[in-house]
Design an enzyme around this catalytic site. Structure first.
Site: not given
Ligand SMILES: Cc1ncc(C[n+]2csc(CCOP(=O)(O)OP(=O)(O)O)c2C)c(N)n1
Ligand SMILES: [Mg+2]
Length: 703
Positions: A39, A287, A439, A500
């Protein structure tokens, strides 16, 4: 002329800052390009932020990344890990071993960065605590980092309250967490921010990378709320820096955070993902994929960087970090070490506590006065035995603390001894944490407390472990001694019905590597379970406890409960110890197994009962022990557990029988449920006899 190759002496301070920032940017781009995955865009955008935090603000000594009073830096948007690898490398953070000693080599080398995302590199895809020194918590599942930072902030407040004395600010550190859109969309961050706001954690600062981009495109697609107003409503101080490249403004906002009392700070930082990329800036394409060789060149050109240089750290960059964080951190730590020496002279026992805690060791006498429960056919509920034990442990171990997600009275996790207190904004010394009905944030907060070297627990009903699971998994991945206490572990709350009644929870938690599950069978097994748990330093535990009373077994007749420490043990045996059928049970089914066993014995059937509170602990025992408990030649086996039957073949074999659950439960009084689902002595006896008959058949057919 590009600043990257200029004479360092000739650079202005601002140019030197930019040189360092562009080093972070280009290292990130090069590493992603080389790995052909990763990234790049967010590190390019946030390099100025990370540079400012690390080089101008963070009180952190790269020579000793585990100094207890260091500021914490959490990268909650873990996909931007190159930010962290760059920071750890450029500041020269030293590696620490498992014995908490610095080992005289850097945590992350340039070579690790060249091998970003490759096997054994100290620059893996996402920040990994335990694998890379200087990483404060593992991140990657979005939202976990910020939620964990709340635990770190609670820990600091608690430690300061307990250990600081007039003139001795032993603990006064801050926690900085960087997050993105994803972190803030995840529910866990809302839970955590709400809790942090309620608790007025003014040592906590989240910096939100407001770039309007996630993977699918612009946040217009799915995230249009007013984030600032949301945080104001949570009771946070909300600041905004409109330009992610303006490091003076960033520094100023961070200074405002440090001056803000009574509430946490949320800094909205407007940034451009893929900053400087002519074709990819402000697009989702920046990204999660390499920019491409050509684009990398164009970006480097835009930065005034030599286009062909790769993994370049220009002259002056390392020195500039040494002059900044290196000098500031070393001075702060040396000052602290001196302070701690005079503290030790004046408050020797407190100093000893701090040192023990840092190594995850226990104070002398940690197990004194643990309860012993007399035999009692009526018995006591697992949760009640747990409550009594917790109250003893919390008094013996000053830094043992925790709470429930609003189920304290049901979980029996409330610390009721005089002086235990409630942790609140106006009482930082309380040992009862009130997580509210959150939780997921609770479990992450427990991890944050454990990362801060406290011994924390969090509690709820076992069924709602699902709501906490991602953080439980991270506790296992991080090898943290987090304790999750889950009561109402089966159908004990009968009338509440299938919503539950946990079914698949035990086996699904048993599937998490490194996590210990324990389901004790009576009150004394509960105590022994705790004795085992508190001695763990690197493993999280799930403790599953009954709601209803369980008979307290007569240990003069049956084996001592200390067998819990082996995961499974022969609880009751036939005279002579050569059984022909084995009944294995956990939790509330142990006394049922014993009842069936006694009947079988009276009928002349040589049965054995194995109490098996923990598969994982049993698996750690030497083979000879395991085979002494479950001799391989005895194939007539019945497992009894009020949970999914899934997986029990491991212990009963393909021919064995499992009295367990293959469906959801139902709403009815417990007795009726036990009858409906076969958790009655007659059913277990019938299963044992069937097993015996099958085993006899097969051995006679072999003959
Ligand atoms: C719980 C979770 N769901 C999905 C992902 C997959 N994922 C990684 S980065 C991302 C997008 C994140 O967007 P943002 O936080 O705005 O990051 P940016 O591209 O702006 O750095 C996703 C969906 C993940 N790492 N964790
Ligand atoms: Mg984003």
């Amino acid at each position: 002329m590009s600043t990257a190759v200029a004479d360092v002496q000739a650079l202005t301070a601002a140019q030197l800052d930019e040189l360092c920032i562009n080093t972070i940017r280009t290292l990130s781009m090069d590493a992603v390009q080389q790995a052909k995955s990763g990234h790049p865009g967010t590190p390019m955008a946030l390099a100025p932020l990370v540079y400012t935090i690390w080089n101008r603000v963070l009180r952190f000594d790269p020579q000793n990344p585990i100094w207890p009073n260091r500021d914490r830096f959490v990268l909650s948007n873990g996909h931007a890990s190159m930010l962290l690898w760059s920071a750890l490398h450029l500041t020269g953070v030293q590696a620490v071993n498992a014995s908490y000693e610095t080992v005289g080599k850097p945590s992350v080398t340039l070579d690790d960065i060249r091998r970003f995302r490759q096997l054994d590199s100290k620059a893996p895809g996402h920040p990994e605590y335990h694998w890379v020194s200087g990483v404060e918590t593992t991140t990657g599942p979005l939202g976990q980092g910020v939620a964990t930072s709340v635990g770190m902030a609670i820990a600091e407040k608690w430690l300061a309250h307990h250990y600081n004395r007039p003139g001795f600010e032993i603990f006064d550190y801050n926690i900085y967490a960087v997050c993105g859109d994803g972190c803030l969309m995840e529910g866990i961050s809302s839970e955590a921010a709400s809790l942090a706001g309620h608790l007025g954690l003014d040592n906590l600062c989240w910096i939100y990378d407001n770039n309007h981009i996630t993977i699918e495109g612009n946040t217009r697609l799915a995230f249009t709320e007013d984030v600032e107003t949301r945080f104001l409503a949570y009771g946070w101080n909300v600041l905004r820096v409109g330009n992610a490249n303006d490091i003076d403004r960033i520094e100023h906002a961070l200074a405002t955070f440090r001056e803000t009392k009574g509430r946490p700070t949320f800094i909205v930082l407007d940034s451009h993902i893929g900053y400087g990329s002519p074709h990819k800036q402000d697009t989702a394409a920046a990204h999660g994929e390499p920019l491409g060789e050509d684009e990398v060149r164009l970006v480097k050109k835009a930065y005034g960087w030599p286009e062909d240089a790769k993994f370049l750290v220009p002259d002056g960059v390392y020195d500039h970090f040494t002059e900044g964080i290196g000098k500031r951190g070393a001075e702060a730590r040396q000052k602290w070490l001196k302070l701690f020496e005079s503290y030790r002279a004046q408050y020797p026992s407190l100093a000893v506590e701090i040192e023990l805690m840092q190594k995850r060791e226990l104070p002398a006498g940690w197990d004194r006065n643990l309860p012993v429960f007399p035999a009692d056919p009526k018995g006591i509920a697992g949760r009640d035995a747990s409550g009594k034990t917790l109250n003893v442990l919390a008094q013996n171990i000053p830094w043992f603390l925790g709470g429930s997600a609003d189920l304290g009275p049901s979980n029996k996790t409330t610390l009721t001894y005089s002086g235990a207190g409630d942790f609140q904004a106006n009482d930082r010394g309380g040992k009862n944490l009130h997580f509210g009905i959150r939780e997921h944030a609770m479990a992450a907060t427990v991890n944050g407390l454990a990362l801060s070297k406290l011994r924390p627990f969090g509690a709820t009903f076992f069924i709602f472990s699902d709501y906490a699971r991602p953080a439980i998994r991270l506790a296992a991945l991080m090898e943290l001694p987090s304790l999750f206490i889950f009561t109402h572990d089966a159908m004990g709350d009968g009338e509440d019905g299938p919503t539950h009644q946990p079914i698949e929870h035990l086996i699904s938690l048993r599937a998490i590597p490194g996590l210990i599950t324990l389901r004790p069978g009576d009150a004394n097994e509960v105590v022994e379970a705790y004795r085992y748990i508190v001695q763990l330093r690197n493993q999280p535990t799930v403790l599953a406890l009954s709601r209803q009373p369980l008979p307290t077994l007569d240990r003069s007749k049956y084996a001592p409960a200390s067998g819990v420490a082996k995961g499974a043990y022969v609880l009751a045996d036939c005279p002579g110890g050569n059984p022909e059928v084995i009944i294995i049970a956990s939790g509330s089914e142990v006394s049922l197994a014993v009842e069936a066993h006694e009947k079988l014995l009276s009928e002349g059937i040589r049965s054995r009962v194995v109490s098996m509170p923990s598969w994982e602990i049993f698996e750690k025992q030497p083979r000879a022990y395991r085979e002494s408990v479950l001799p391989p030649n005895i194939t007539a086996r019945v497992a009894v557990e009020q949970a999914s039957t899934f997986g029990w073949e491991r212990y009963v074999g393909t021919t064995g029988q499992v009295v367990g659950m293959n469906t959801f439960g139902a709403s009815a009084p417990l007795k009726e449920l036990q009858r409906k689902f076969g958790f009655e002595p007659d059913h277990v006896i019938a299963a044992a006899k069937e097993q015996l008959a099958n085993a006899r058949d097969s051995s006679s057919s072999k003959r």
